[in-house]
Design an enzyme around this catalytic site. Structure first.
Site, PDB file in Angstrom:
ATOM      1  N   ARG A  40       0.598  -1.644  -0.348  1.00 53.83           N
ATOM      2  CA  ARG A  40       0.324  -0.339   0.104  1.00 53.83           C
ATOM      3  C   ARG A  40       0.852   1.046   0.222  1.00 53.83           C
ATOM      4  O   ARG A  40       0.450   2.378  -0.345  1.00 53.83           O
ATOM      5  CB  ARG A  40      -0.794   0.091   1.051  1.00 53.83           C
ATOM      6  CG  ARG A  40      -1.753  -1.359   1.466  1.00 53.83           C
ATOM      7  CD  ARG A  40      -3.113  -1.062   1.864  1.00 53.83           C
ATOM      8  NE  ARG A  40      -4.049  -2.577   2.114  1.00 53.83           N
ATOM      9  CZ  ARG A  40      -4.541  -2.572   3.151  1.00 53.83           C
ATOM     10  NH1 ARG A  40      -4.780  -1.835   4.252  1.00 53.83           N
ATOM     11  NH2 ARG A  40      -6.038  -3.117   2.548  1.00 53.83           N
ATOM     12  N   LYS A 226     -21.664 -15.165   2.617  1.00 50.57           N
ATOM     13  CA  LYS A 226     -23.220 -14.609   2.387  1.00 50.57           C
ATOM     14  C   LYS A 226     -23.417 -14.309   1.851  1.00 50.57           C
ATOM     15  O   LYS A 226     -22.912 -13.054   1.392  1.00 50.57           O
ATOM     16  CB  LYS A 226     -22.746 -14.045   4.241  1.00 50.57           C
ATOM     17  CG  LYS A 226     -22.540 -14.564   4.927  1.00 50.57           C
ATOM     18  CD  LYS A 226     -22.615 -13.638   6.102  1.00 50.57           C
ATOM     19  CE  LYS A 226     -22.001 -14.309   7.799  1.00 50.57           C
ATOM     20  NZ  LYS A 226     -22.684 -13.451   8.723  1.00 50.57           N
ATOM     21  N   GLY A 379     -10.104  -7.441  -1.755  1.00 53.77           N
ATOM     22  CA  GLY A 379     -10.527  -8.447  -0.817  1.00 53.77           C
ATOM     23  C   GLY A 379      -9.800 -10.105  -0.505  1.00 53.77           C
ATOM     24  O   GLY A 379      -9.001 -10.144  -1.061  1.00 53.77           O
ATOM     25  N   GLY A 402     -14.068  -2.904   0.979  1.00 53.37           N
ATOM     26  CA  GLY A 402     -15.178  -3.075   0.906  1.00 53.37           C
ATOM     27  C   GLY A 402     -15.261  -1.705   0.089  1.00 53.37           C
ATOM     28  O   GLY A 402     -16.648  -1.621  -0.592  1.00 53.37           O
TER      29      GLY A 402
END
Length: 422
Positions: A40, A226, A379, A402
């Site tokens: 990063r 999910k 992710g 996110g």
């Protein structure tokens, strides 16, 4: 959301002090505090170097970890984790803050840039203000962890203005944080001209382009555990995609919704009607909606578990689905062969366990071999592609987890919406 935003190349930065929001939320060794992965920090270098080469001075800022800016909140969080309140002292709280100071980041950034990085002792306190005032063109300074300020996550206008007062231009280059309306990610844009750095510009160009005007057919591959976490994504992509492929734990809820037996597999019983609604909507819109036809299963969630193949609708009561099976792999890899654009968010199974990594590996391999524009939505998908050795074969790997998910949902991202339109 308008994806066409001004970048650092659209404004004159010479002689200006630039507040640059980076994503320096890097992983660190829990004992030594040493940075264990500096990707990063390296990702921010092109924007920083451009600003320096063009006569600007850079005031970089970022959050690091999740520090609690007040002792009371820290005690509450630790108590929720089962810690004895009597053992939680103010001294321990301060030590927890010290562990998330920006010193290691400043040191690594200095090494990568080959020049001194001036580190402030605070965010908008006397030291930061004095060092910002004295900063000269070609110099770089780094503020302390933005979340040391109570008002950061509340997008406090006073904090945003105090940060903005140190600079003349705001550049946002932390895509992983643009879904948050924080003082340093969105609030400062109310007081300064705001443009994007190269990282965000690339995300908007590639991901925004894939959603607004994709090269077709557009195939979306959605995995992960999910259904509930991908509601918005599926809804949005049903209006855009030509084919939607479902894998991972969320597939078992779809199977159960259609009357299948899923054994001990992950299941969100509250979302069965939703799954059927999505299947109906896909049929009405003419979107191909592919679900697993077979699964590799196991008796327990373990890396040592023995894989057993079962039909996706016939998983025994004492077994759990762990990966997509070979027939599903064949169908999914065939579906991406002639794609124009592929967006992938979420692994096909428990790729961390070698015995159940084949589904994810096969999909990654198929994407690596296609001529399509391939976009990995951050992710776990990004981690899987990197772990399996296919990272350099993809068109784009998003830097946001996110943020990427909310981007795919079609949500307005506060840290992007605040930037000047091109």
């Amino acid at each position: 959301m308008n994806y066409n935003k001004k970048t650092v190349k659209d404004v004159d930065v010479k002689g200006k002090k630039v507040l640059l929001r980076c994503d320096f939320n890097v992983p660190q060794d829990k004992v030594t505090g040493a940075i264990t992965d500096d990707k990063r920090i390296r990702a921010a270098l092109p924007t920083i170097q451009y600003l320096l080469d063009n006569g600007a001075s850079v005031i970089a800022c970022s959050h690091l970890g999740k520090p609690e800016a007040s002792f009371d909140k820290w005690v509450k969080k630790q108590t929720e984790k089962g810690k004895d309140p009597a053992s939680l002292t103010e001294e321990k709280w301060k030590k927890s803050l010290d562990a998330l100071r920006m010193e290691p980041v400043a040191e690594r950034l200095s090494q990568l840039l080959g020049r001194e990085v001036i580190l402030a002792a605070d965010v908008v306190g006397p030291d930061a203000k004095a060092k910002a005032a004295a900063l000269q063109p070609g110099q770089v300074m780094l503020l302390q962890n933005t979340r040391f300020e109570k008002g950061e996550t509340k997008n406090d206008p006073d904090l945003a203005k105090a940060m903005a007062d140190m600079a003349e231009l705001y550049v946002s280059d932390a895509f992983g944080s643009v879904h948050r309306a924080h003082a340093s990610t969105a609030g400062v844009a109310a007081y300064l001209p705001a443009v994007s750095g190269f990282l965000i510009a690339k995300e908007l160009e590639i991901m925004g382009g894939a959603l607004a005007s994709p090269k077709r057919p557009l195939v979306a591959i959605l995995g992960g555990s999910k259904v509930s976490s991908k509601i918005g994504v599926i809804n949005n992509l049903l209006d855009i995609a030509d084919t939607i492929i479902i894998g991972g734990g969320m597939a078992y809820t779809f199977a159960r919704a259609q009357g299948g037996s899923v054994g001990k597999s992950l299941l969100e019983a509250d979302w069965l009607d939703y799954c059927n609604d999505m299947l109906k909507k896909a049929a009405e819109k003419g979107v191909k909606f592919l679900l697993p036809v077979d699964n590799l299963c196991a008796a327990e969630f373990s890396a040592d578990a023995q894989p057993v193949l079962h039909g996706a609708m016939d998983i025994p009561e004492d077994m759990m689905g762990m990966d997509i099976g070979p027939k599903t792999v064949a169908a999914y890899t065939e579906a991406v062969k002639d794609a124009g654009t592929v967006i992938w968010n979420g692994p096909m199974g428990v790729f961390e366990f070698p015995a159940f990594a084949e589904g994810t590996r096969a999909v990654a391999s198929a994407l690596a071999e296609t001529d399509a524009i391939t976009i990995i939505g951050g992710g776990d998908s990004a981690a899987a592609v990197a772990q399996l050795g296919y990272a350099d074969k993809m068109t784009h790997i998003s830097t946001g987890g996110g943020a990427s998910l909310e981007f795919l949902e079609g949500k307005e991202l506060p840290g992007v919406a605040c930037l000047l339109d091109a």
